[in-house]
Enzyme design. Structure first.
Site, PDB file in Angstrom:
ATOM      1  N   LEU A  79       0.864  -1.180   0.000  1.00  0.00           N
ATOM      2  CA  LEU A  79       0.000   0.000   0.000  1.00  0.00           C
ATOM      3  C   LEU A  79       0.900   1.229   0.000  1.00  0.00           C
ATOM      4  CD1 LEU A  79      -2.981  -0.446   2.522  1.00  0.00           C
ATOM      5  CD2 LEU A  79      -3.131   0.001   0.076  1.00  0.00           C
ATOM      6  N   ASP A  80       0.594   2.206  -0.848  1.00  0.00           N
ATOM      7  CA  ASP A  80       1.376   3.444  -0.880  1.00  0.00           C
ATOM      8  C   ASP A  80       1.299   4.151   0.474  1.00  0.00           C
ATOM      9  OD1 ASP A  80       2.043   3.056  -3.540  1.00  0.00           O
ATOM     10  OD2 ASP A  80       0.336   4.205  -4.283  1.00  0.00           O
TER      11      ASP A  80
END
Length: 310
Positions: free
Chosen positions: A42-43
């Site tokens: 996940l960024d």
């Protein structure tokens, strides 16, 4: 042989501002173990479900990475950024008169065109490797990177709310997306803006589901890593949520761990298992292995989880 280190799956609610690698580091400290991995990045800007494996749970992550996912997101129309999200400043600005001409019906038509199987070009600022080097590293080094399109499946792409602030030069669109693994939600934002002729980028992203694991099962990582640790999801339970299951006795479990095949046919939940099917093999309530149904209907272990049997 006993292994007292943590073994299992942890579903956490990743906070904003932390990379997935940073979350892994915090979990290592919290649980006091080095063997921790995650099932899909996940960024840092994003929040939500991040599935982690501890101990032998890391072996199960490959079966989690490829499952479908659900996201809540906000797409901002009217500006584009180099990263296709809010982690960089807008460098493409739409003329206000052009943006004002975009009707809600136009946005719905643009969203509908991005449903189903599509060929998506991932964001250049991504972790995809190009000739052994991360794409984002090449971009930061000044290279002009254009990635090859990938086929992804957008099962759901629905508008929840549209908010117009033309004075500030944008239209914000809240959406929910069900999609296959490998989908870039910020690329959907970029492409929706491009299709409407107004540019677009992502301003908020929250992953609410990874396969069978959702926010209802997620734990919050405490600031105080001396806090008591929560129970891990047992490997047998996690595997059963991902794969069909078959049961074996102690002799069968030992035979699988020794590399032997177990004669079939095999069934799960009353349904016959076809050749090539992957199954979770359970023995005495524990995950013995992830195995494959062979062409002769026999069962052969592919990934062993049990210890002390071989």
């Amino acid at each position: 042989m006993n292994d007292s280190s943590p073994q299992g799956i942890l579903v956490c609610d990743k906070p904003q501002g932390l990379s997935s690698h940073a979350v892994v580091s915090r979990i290592r400290r919290w649980f006091g173990t080095r063997k921790v991995g995650h099932a899909g990045t996940l960024d840092p800007m994003a929040t939500g479900v991040l599935v982690l494996g501890l101990g032998r749970g890391t072996k199960l992550l490959g079966h989690i990475t490829g499952v479908s996912k659900t996201y809540d997101a906000t797409i901002r129309l009217g500006a584009g950024t180099p990263t296709d999200d809010a982690d960089s400043e807008p460098d493409l600005i739409t003329d206000p008169a052009v943006l004002a001409a975009v009707a809600d019906a136009d946005i719905e038509t643009g969203v509908a065109a991005l449903r189903g199987p599509i060929d998506q070009v991932p964001s250049a600022v991504s972790a995809i490797k190009v000739d052994g080097k991360r794409s984002y590293a090449r971009v930061r080094a000044g290279e002009d990177v254009v990635l090859e399109p990938r086929r992804v499946e957008i099962d759901r792409f629905d508008i929840l709310e549209t908010r117009r602030d033309l004075g500030a030069g944008h239209i914000d669109v809240d959406v929910v997306v069900d999609c296959s693994s490998g989908t870039y939600i910020r690329a959907l934002a970029r492409d929706l803006g491009a299709d409407l002729g107004v540019h677009g980028h992502l301003t908020a992203l929250r992953r609410t589901r990874v396969g069978p694991f959702d926010l209802g099962a997620a734990v919050t990582i405490p600031e105080d890593l001396d806090s008591p640790t929560p129970p891990l999801l047992p490997l047998a339970e996690a595997a059963a949520a991902l794969l069909p299951t078959v049961s074996v006795d102690a002799a069968g479990a030992k035979a699988l761990m020794q590399g032997k095949s177990l004669a079939g046919p095999w069934a799960s939940g009353g349904e016959a298992l076809a050749s090539g099917a992957e199954v979770a093999v359970i023995g005495d309530g524990e995950l013995v292995s992830v195995a494959e149904i062979r062409g002769d209907s026999s069962l052969k272990s592919r990934t062993a989880f049990a210890i002390g049997l071989a």
